[in-house]
Design a protein around this motif. Structure first.
Motif, short mmCIF file in Angstrom:
data_model
loop_
_atom_site.label_atom_id
_atom_site.label_comp_id
_atom_site.label_asym_id
_atom_site.label_seq_id
_atom_site.Cartn_x
_atom_site.Cartn_y
_atom_site.Cartn_z
N UNK A 116 54.89 28.81 102.12
CA UNK A 116 55.59 27.76 102.88
C UNK A 116 56.94 27.38 102.25
N UNK A 117 57.23 27.88 101.04
CA UNK A 117 58.51 27.57 100.39
C UNK A 117 59.55 28.69 100.58
N UNK A 118 59.11 29.84 100.99
CA UNK A 118 60.02 30.98 101.14
C UNK A 118 60.88 30.78 102.40
N UNK A 119 62.18 30.95 102.22
CA UNK A 119 63.09 30.86 103.35
C UNK A 119 63.50 29.45 103.74
N UNK A 120 63.18 28.48 102.92
CA UNK A 120 63.63 27.11 103.22
C UNK A 120 64.13 26.43 101.96
N UNK A 121 65.02 25.49 102.16
CA UNK A 121 65.58 24.77 101.02
C UNK A 121 64.74 23.53 100.74
N UNK A 122 64.75 23.14 99.49
CA UNK A 122 64.04 21.94 99.04
C UNK A 122 64.97 21.15 98.12
N UNK A 123 64.74 19.85 98.04
CA UNK A 123 65.57 19.05 97.12
C UNK A 123 65.13 19.25 95.67
N UNK A 124 66.12 19.25 94.80
CA UNK A 124 65.89 19.20 93.37
C UNK A 124 66.69 18.02 92.83
N UNK A 125 66.17 17.36 91.82
CA UNK A 125 66.88 16.29 91.15
C UNK A 125 67.06 16.72 89.70
N UNK A 126 68.30 16.70 89.24
CA UNK A 126 68.65 17.26 87.94
C UNK A 126 69.15 16.22 86.98
N UNK A 127 68.88 16.50 85.73
CA UNK A 127 69.46 15.73 84.63
C UNK A 127 69.97 16.76 83.64
N UNK A 128 71.25 16.67 83.30
CA UNK A 128 71.87 17.63 82.39
C UNK A 128 72.58 16.86 81.29
N UNK A 129 72.33 17.29 80.05
CA UNK A 129 72.96 16.67 78.89
C UNK A 129 73.52 17.79 78.02
N UNK A 130 74.80 17.72 77.73
CA UNK A 130 75.47 18.76 76.95
C UNK A 130 76.07 18.17 75.68
#
Length: 121
Positions: free
Chosen positions: A27-41
């Motif tokens: 059910x995840x193939x071929x569709x977009x989903x939200x991601x929430x990111x946290x990045x620290x450099x």
């Protein structure tokens, strides 16, 4: 400031939302989903007031979108590693912490699930 020593300097972005084709289930193939990111450099700074002397936050946003639009990715771990390595492409970055949350992964039982990695040189 006289008499002080900079111990560390970090550039970070939190709550960054992207849409990505991600997941291993049918059910995840071929569709977009939200991601929430946290990045620290970890990026050295010298207290300068010039943008050119540090890393612009927009670099993180651009890298996150580049990975998100690069085609289907099976795992959030893969997404996190690709994003971290794009961030490390800037020679000033010595360490990257990337947290990728997939809000729909366990809905409605959990607010989110994901992975956090730390890579460095």
């Amino acid at each position: 400031m006289s008499g002080t020593t900079l111990i560390s300097s970090k550039v970070f972005v939190t709550g960054l939302k992207v849409q990505a084709e991600i997941g291993v289930y049918r059910h995840e193939i071929g569709r977009v989903q939200p991601l929430v990111l946290e990045v620290e450099l970890d990026v050295p700074t010298d207290g300068s007031d010039r943008l050119a002397d540090t890393l612009n936050y927009e670099v993180i946003l651009k890298a996150a979108k580049t990975v998100a639009t690069s085609g289907h990715i099976d795992l959030v771990e893969t997404y996190a590693h690709r994003l971290a390595h794009l961030c490390l492409a800037d020679p000033r970055v010595s360490r990257a912490r990337v947290r990728v949350e997939k809000p729909l992964a366990l809905a409605p039982d959990a607010v989110g699930a994901g992975v956090e990695i730390i890579v460095g040189r």
